[in-house]
Motif scaffolding. Structure first.
Motif, mmCIF file in Angstrom:
data_model
loop_
_atom_site.group_PDB
_atom_site.id
_atom_site.type_symbol
_atom_site.label_atom_id
_atom_site.label_comp_id
_atom_site.label_asym_id
_atom_site.label_seq_id
_atom_site.Cartn_x
_atom_site.Cartn_y
_atom_site.Cartn_z
ATOM 1 N N VAL A 25 -4.029 -10.722 -10.214
ATOM 2 C CA VAL A 25 -2.648 -11.054 -9.889
ATOM 3 C C VAL A 25 -2.386 -10.596 -8.459
ATOM 4 C CG1 VAL A 25 -0.236 -10.651 -10.419
ATOM 5 C CG2 VAL A 25 -1.882 -10.896 -12.273
ATOM 6 N N VAL A 26 -2.027 -11.550 -7.610
ATOM 7 C CA VAL A 26 -1.815 -11.270 -6.189
ATOM 8 C C VAL A 26 -0.323 -11.294 -5.902
ATOM 9 C CG1 VAL A 26 -2.233 -12.066 -3.845
ATOM 10 C CG2 VAL A 26 -4.038 -12.263 -5.569
ATOM 11 N N GLU A 27 0.156 -10.249 -5.284
ATOM 12 C CA GLU A 27 1.552 -10.192 -4.878
ATOM 13 C C GLU A 27 1.644 -10.383 -3.367
ATOM 14 O OE1 GLU A 27 3.381 -6.625 -6.169
ATOM 15 O OE2 GLU A 27 3.387 -7.192 -8.284
ATOM 16 N N GLU A 28 2.631 -11.147 -2.949
ATOM 17 C CA GLU A 28 2.916 -11.347 -1.531
ATOM 18 C C GLU A 28 4.387 -11.054 -1.314
ATOM 19 O OE1 GLU A 28 1.795 -15.355 -0.854
ATOM 20 O OE2 GLU A 28 -0.365 -14.968 -0.954
ATOM 21 N N TRP A 29 4.691 -10.294 -0.286
ATOM 22 C CA TRP A 29 6.073 -9.902 -0.039
ATOM 23 C C TRP A 29 6.273 -9.622 1.439
ATOM 24 C CZ3 TRP A 29 2.279 -6.842 -1.934
ATOM 25 C CH2 TRP A 29 2.044 -5.620 -1.297
ATOM 26 N N GLY A 57 -2.242 0.760 0.567
ATOM 27 C CA GLY A 57 -3.415 -0.027 0.220
ATOM 28 C C GLY A 57 -3.216 -1.524 0.334
ATOM 29 N N SER A 58 -2.011 -1.967 0.669
ATOM 30 C CA SER A 58 -1.748 -3.395 0.880
ATOM 31 C C SER A 58 -2.239 -3.806 2.265
ATOM 32 C CB SER A 58 -0.261 -3.692 0.724
ATOM 33 O OG SER A 58 0.502 -2.916 1.644
ATOM 34 N N PHE A 59 -2.181 -5.113 2.531
ATOM 35 C CA PHE A 59 -2.664 -5.647 3.797
ATOM 36 C C PHE A 59 -1.539 -6.397 4.507
ATOM 37 C CE2 PHE A 59 -6.411 -4.939 1.340
ATOM 38 C CZ PHE A 59 -7.412 -4.615 2.244
ATOM 39 N N TYR A 122 -4.473 -6.213 8.353
ATOM 40 C CA TYR A 122 -4.420 -4.797 8.728
ATOM 41 C C TYR A 122 -4.207 -4.000 7.444
ATOM 42 C CZ TYR A 122 -3.650 -6.280 13.592
ATOM 43 O OH TYR A 122 -3.765 -6.834 14.841
ATOM 44 N N LYS A 123 -5.161 -3.155 7.098
ATOM 45 C CA LYS A 123 -5.065 -2.416 5.840
ATOM 46 C C LYS A 123 -4.190 -1.178 5.997
ATOM 47 C CE LYS A 123 -7.714 -0.369 2.068
ATOM 48 N NZ LYS A 123 -9.067 -0.019 1.556
ATOM 49 N N THR A 124 -3.196 -1.049 5.115
ATOM 50 C CA THR A 124 -2.365 0.150 5.108
ATOM 51 C C THR A 124 -3.082 1.250 4.321
ATOM 52 O OG1 THR A 124 -1.175 -0.458 3.096
ATOM 53 C CG2 THR A 124 -0.322 -1.304 5.183
ATOM 54 N N GLY A 125 -2.688 2.489 4.596
ATOM 55 C CA GLY A 125 -3.340 3.613 3.943
ATOM 56 C C GLY A 125 -3.180 4.871 4.761
ATOM 57 N N PHE A 153 3.137 -9.056 3.794
ATOM 58 C CA PHE A 153 2.109 -8.264 3.128
ATOM 59 C C PHE A 153 1.480 -9.055 1.987
ATOM 60 C CE2 PHE A 153 4.762 -5.077 5.053
ATOM 61 C CZ PHE A 153 3.941 -3.993 5.322
ATOM 62 N N THR A 154 0.270 -8.652 1.625
ATOM 63 C CA THR A 154 -0.372 -9.158 0.413
ATOM 64 C C THR A 154 -1.139 -8.033 -0.262
ATOM 65 O OG1 THR A 154 -1.892 -10.822 -0.491
ATOM 66 C CG2 THR A 154 -2.473 -9.889 1.642
ATOM 67 N N SER A 155 -1.249 -8.131 -1.584
ATOM 68 C CA SER A 155 -2.083 -7.178 -2.322
ATOM 69 C C SER A 155 -3.529 -7.650 -2.400
ATOM 70 C CB SER A 155 -1.536 -6.987 -3.735
ATOM 71 O OG SER A 155 -1.586 -8.203 -4.471
ATOM 72 N N ARG A 156 -3.785 -8.894 -1.996
ATOM 73 C CA ARG A 156 -5.148 -9.432 -2.021
ATOM 74 C C ARG A 156 -6.012 -8.697 -0.996
ATOM 75 N NH1 ARG A 156 -6.739 -14.610 -3.490
ATOM 76 N NH2 ARG A 156 -4.597 -15.376 -3.221
ATOM 77 N N VAL A 157 -7.161 -8.210 -1.404
ATOM 78 C CA VAL A 157 -8.051 -7.495 -0.503
ATOM 79 C C VAL A 157 -8.587 -8.460 0.548
ATOM 80 C CG1 VAL A 157 -10.228 -6.223 -0.315
ATOM 81 C CG2 VAL A 157 -8.685 -5.809 -2.255
ATOM 82 N N GLN A 158 -8.452 -8.075 1.817
ATOM 83 C CA GLN A 158 -8.951 -8.869 2.933
ATOM 84 C C GLN A 158 -10.309 -8.314 3.378
ATOM 85 O OE1 GLN A 158 -6.781 -11.635 4.059
ATOM 86 N NE2 GLN A 158 -6.070 -10.945 2.050
ATOM 87 N N PRO A 159 -11.355 -9.147 3.406
ATOM 88 C CA PRO A 159 -12.690 -8.621 3.733
ATOM 89 C C PRO A 159 -12.855 -8.198 5.185
ATOM 90 C CG PRO A 159 -12.750 -11.017 3.473
ATOM 91 C CD PRO A 159 -11.384 -10.568 3.025
ATOM 92 N N TYR A 160 -11.996 -8.712 6.081
ATOM 93 C CA TYR A 160 -12.100 -8.351 7.492
ATOM 94 C C TYR A 160 -10.799 -7.707 7.962
ATOM 95 C CZ TYR A 160 -16.172 -11.381 7.360
ATOM 96 O OH TYR A 160 -17.373 -11.944 7.039
ATOM 97 N N LEU A 161 -10.946 -6.727 8.866
ATOM 98 C CA LEU A 161 -9.805 -5.941 9.327
ATOM 99 C C LEU A 161 -9.550 -6.199 10.808
ATOM 100 C CD1 LEU A 161 -10.692 -2.631 7.464
ATOM 101 C CD2 LEU A 161 -9.183 -4.471 6.716
ATOM 102 N N GLY A 162 -8.271 -6.364 11.154
ATOM 103 C CA GLY A 162 -7.901 -6.773 12.494
ATOM 104 C C GLY A 162 -7.759 -5.627 13.484
#
Length: 304
Positions: A25-29, A57-59, A122-125, A153-162
């Motif tokens: 389940v992917v959330e976008e906000w 942990g969101s992107f 951009y991964k938050t954390g 934002f999205t909860s979907r894991v992004q394989p590449y980081l900006g």
């Protein structure tokens, strides 16, 4: 009563979208970063305002400016590990975060929204707990301002980081009057692990005519135009036709061309509205860990 129910459903949908993707389940906000009615009674005032990231942990995958046209000369969005305060008059230094972090996005001239390509974010954390906006108010006004940024934002894991790499030629600090094509250029040697460039942005002030950058591979000696653009157009990031790998030892060359025929005085390089600037931003991605944002000028480099 039914109309009220429908209204609340629409409000909820505008804030958060839930998408089923396989078993995930992917959330976008969106999170809104709004200046708290700041005043700028003199020219060239810089205000900073920071908000905490809501979901660790969101992107971050997109940015969009909102506010009246012509009020903001330019704005930056930084990702910070920590900040000293939430709202303050912050001058024109590029170092905003109290600890860690770096530049994520830049905007000027009523540029449209920018969304990163699929798979990049951009991964938050721990290193990105706050988002900080810096607004440059070029002209004085006593009207309180509440401009800001919608951050996607999205909860979907992004394989590449900006990340960003900024070329800022400063071979000379003055532009003489009466020239139709006065050029300032600079060369930097990239000294980091491989990144893949996918977008660029240019920035000058009133007399900028063209900003461009070229990449030369150390291994193959092949030369590639990264991008070229009129800085009087909206200054958002522009996606490149094809991604471009930049590796350790490659050469990056940037040039700004200025038309000073309408000037009757020498224009100096600087951060003020009556000064000039020469900036070429490269937005790139890499696999983990993310690379910090850098600026290179006159062959010297430091963190953004």
């Amino acid at each position: 009563k039914m109309e009220r129910v429908v209204w609340w459903v629409l409000v909820f949908m505008s804030v958060c979208v839930v998408v089923a993707s396989g078993d995930q389940v992917v959330e976008e906000w969106s999170q809104v970063l709004r200046m708290p009615e700041v005043r700028h009674p003199t020219n060239d005032i810089h205000w900073c305002h920071a908000i905490p990231v809501e979901v660790d942990g969101s992107f971050i995958v997109g940015f969009e400016h909102f506010g009246p046209s012509g009020v903001i000369h330019h704005m930056f969005a930084f990702g910070c590990e920590d900040v000293d305060q939430t709202t303050w008059e912050c001058g024109d230094s590029m170092k905003r975060c109290n600890n860690g972090g770096g530049l994520l996005w830049a905007w000027a001239r009523d540029a449209p929204a920018f969304v990163l390509p699929d798979g990049v974010g951009y991964k938050t954390g721990p290193k990105l707990k706050y988002i900080l906006a810096e607004m440059h108010y070029g002209h004085a006004s006593n009207v309180p301002d509440s401009s800001g940024i919608n951050i996607k934002f999205t909860s979907r894991v992004q394989p590449y980081l900006g990340g960003l790499y900024l070329l800022a030629p400063f071979r000379t600090n003055r532009i003489p009057a009466g020239h139709d094509s006065f050029a300032i250029d600079d060369t930097c040697v990239y000294r980091h692990p491989k990144i893949t460039a996918f977008a660029y942005r240019v920035h000058t002030h009133a007399v900028g005519k063209e900003v461009s950058a070229i990449h030369t591979s150390k291994r193959t000696h092949e030369t590639t135009i990264i991008g070229s653009r009129d800085p009087q157009l909206p200054q958002s990031f522009v996606l490149m036709p094809q991604p471009l790998d930049i590796t350790d030892g490659d050469t990056l060359y940037a040039k700004c061309v200025f038309d000073s025929r309408g000037q009757n005085h020498t224009t100096h390089l600087g951060a003020g509205m009556n000064d000039e600037m020469c900036n070429f931003y490269i937005m790139a991605y890499t696999a983990t860990p993310p690379f910090p944002s850098h600026i290179c000028s006159q062959g010297r480099e430091w963190d953004l």
